[in-house]
Scaffold this motif. Structure first.
Motif, PDB file in Angstrom:
ATOM      1  N   TYR A 156       0.689  -1.102  -0.076  1.00 21.99           N
ATOM      2  CA  TYR A 156       0.187   0.099  -0.166  1.00 21.99           C
ATOM      3  C   TYR A 156       0.849   1.417   0.154  1.00 21.99           C
ATOM      4  O   TYR A 156       0.535   2.338  -0.589  1.00 21.99           O
ATOM      5  CB  TYR A 156      -1.093   0.022   1.205  1.00 21.99           C
ATOM      6  CG  TYR A 156      -1.927  -1.089   1.259  1.00 21.99           C
ATOM      7  CD1 TYR A 156      -3.063  -1.008   0.473  1.00 21.99           C
ATOM      8  CD2 TYR A 156      -1.716  -2.182   2.032  1.00 21.99           C
ATOM      9  CE1 TYR A 156      -4.140  -2.130   0.592  1.00 21.99           C
ATOM     10  CE2 TYR A 156      -2.550  -3.314   2.034  1.00 21.99           C
ATOM     11  CZ  TYR A 156      -3.819  -3.333   1.435  1.00 21.99           C
ATOM     12  OH  TYR A 156      -4.528  -4.238   1.328  1.00 21.99           O
TER      13      TYR A 156
ATOM     14  N   SER B 174     -10.366  -1.681  10.116  1.00 21.82           N
ATOM     15  CA  SER B 174     -10.202  -2.356   8.741  1.00 21.82           C
ATOM     16  C   SER B 174     -11.753  -3.162   8.820  1.00 21.82           C
ATOM     17  O   SER B 174     -12.302  -3.495   9.480  1.00 21.82           O
ATOM     18  CB  SER B 174      -9.014  -3.251   8.766  1.00 21.82           C
ATOM     19  OG  SER B 174      -9.369  -4.331   9.916  1.00 21.82           O
TER      20      SER B 174
ATOM     21  N   SER C 194      -7.608   0.976   3.605  1.00 25.38           N
ATOM     22  CA  SER C 194      -6.594   1.049   2.657  1.00 25.38           C
ATOM     23  C   SER C 194      -6.579   2.061   1.649  1.00 25.38           C
ATOM     24  O   SER C 194      -5.547   2.725   1.530  1.00 25.38           O
ATOM     25  CB  SER C 194      -6.714  -0.305   1.738  1.00 25.38           C
ATOM     26  OG  SER C 194      -7.929  -0.245   0.882  1.00 25.38           O
TER      27      SER C 194
END
Length: 343
Positions: free
Chosen positions: A82, A106, A112
């Motif tokens: 990422y 998450s 993300s």
């Protein structure tokens, strides 16, 4: 929690943040040119950067208390892609110390995308990159495709880069046109963590994308966005028929939701969950249980799984001023597996 200064012995040269997002309507339509209706959540991911004078990036996650070392130009493993995807696509040729801390849970809330957008914002400041907020978001999508291995659409990064917490953001994911849309009067948003973890690259996300692309090919259209008569999908073989039916019906729900009152909007959210559960097959039994509990609460207008699915978060539209109480009551019944994310 260890600070940047404690970890690296220097102050960060730049620091940037980006929010997570929750999507009210328009799930799994953004990679078929469809319409989406997300909003930003208050929780953010923050990234600090500093040059370290070496040929290695040192990546530290304060939440995980984990350090990764990746040579410049390489990708690495774990959470590294990422970050290194952002660094590599931005042409970074020197070692950087990277410090990450995040409030974004998450699973369904675009943690993300928040990490990618925050990293790219920091890189834009550090190197004076000529990226506007849309271009920056699209670079985040490239990171997902080329380095993470998830063939996502454009919604998450655009929402993290452009949305705020005061309104919903209508995005036409084909043209990238967008406008702010007010929340239904007398309502507020509640997000709960189902307690069911999921990982997109290991789930059926890429498989679903392939199925709807094949459905569009068989129907002779560029994208399912171009199908306005839902009856035409019934000629497709299963499961392409069901996958296409979700996308076409979901686009219609977004457009209907733009002028809807709270009761009608909540009903659309309920219909979205049923479609994601039955036609798109991206829900989970425990998530379904949590959604049912929410839908049965008298102060809830509607509820559904949010994000890519296969676990993660659920979102509800609730009577204004009741989010905290609704969340507490529902989670007590559910078994205290989740937590209130956005009251």
């Amino acid at each position: 929690m260890t600070t940047f200064e404690q970890r690296f012995g220097q102050v960060p040269e730049v620091t940037a943040s980006a929010p997570g997002r929750v999507n009210l309507l328009g799930e799994h339509t953004d990679y078929q040119g469809g319409f989406v209706l997300p909003t930003a959540i208050p929780q953010k991911t923050t990234v600090g950067l500093g040059r370290n004078g070496t040929d290695t990036h040192v990546l530290y996650s304060a939440n995980l208390d984990r350090t990764l070392r990746v040579p410049v130009g390489e990708v690495g493993e774990d959470f590294a892609p990422y970050l290194t995807g952002c660094l590599n696509l931005s042409g970074v040729t020197e070692g950087l110390n990277v410090y990450i801390t995040s409030e974004v849970p998450s699973g369904g809330l675009s943690s993300s995308a928040a990490l990618e957008v925050a990293t790219l914002r920091a890189l834009r400041e550090l190197y004076g990159l000529a990226l506007d907020d849309v271009e920056l978001a699209l670079r985040g999508v490239q990171v997902e495709h080329q380095f993470v291995g998830v063939q996502c659409g454009v919604m998450d990064q655009l929402a993290s880069s452009l949305a705020d917490t005061r309104t919903m953001l209508l995005i036409d994911t084909r043209s990238l046109e967008r406008r702010a849309v007010p929340f239904p009067a007398g309502a507020e948003v509640l997000v709960l963590d189902s307690g069911v973890p999921r990982r997109l690259a290991e789930s059926g996300y890429n498989e679903r994308r392939g199925e709807v692309e094949e459905a569009a090919r068989l129907l002779g259209v560029k994208e399912l966005r171009d199908v306005t008569d839902i009856s035409v999908v019934e000629a497709l073989p299963s499961p392409l028929k069901e996958r296409a039916r979700h996308v076409v019906s979901e686009n219609a729900r977004v457009l209907e939701g733009l002028e809807a009152d709270a009761v009608t909007f909540g009903g659309l959210m309920n219909a979205t969950h049923a479609s994601l559960r039955d036609d798109y097959a991206v829900s989970h039994p425990l998530v379904d249980d949590l959604v049912v509990l929410l839908q049965a609460h008298p102060d809830v207008f509607g509820a559904r799984i949010t994000g890519a699915g296969f676990g993660g978060a659920v979102v509800a539209l609730v009577r204004e001023g009741t989010a905290a109480a609704v969340g507490e009551a529902v989670l007590a019944t559910y078994g205290s597996l989740g937590k209130v994310v956005v009251p």
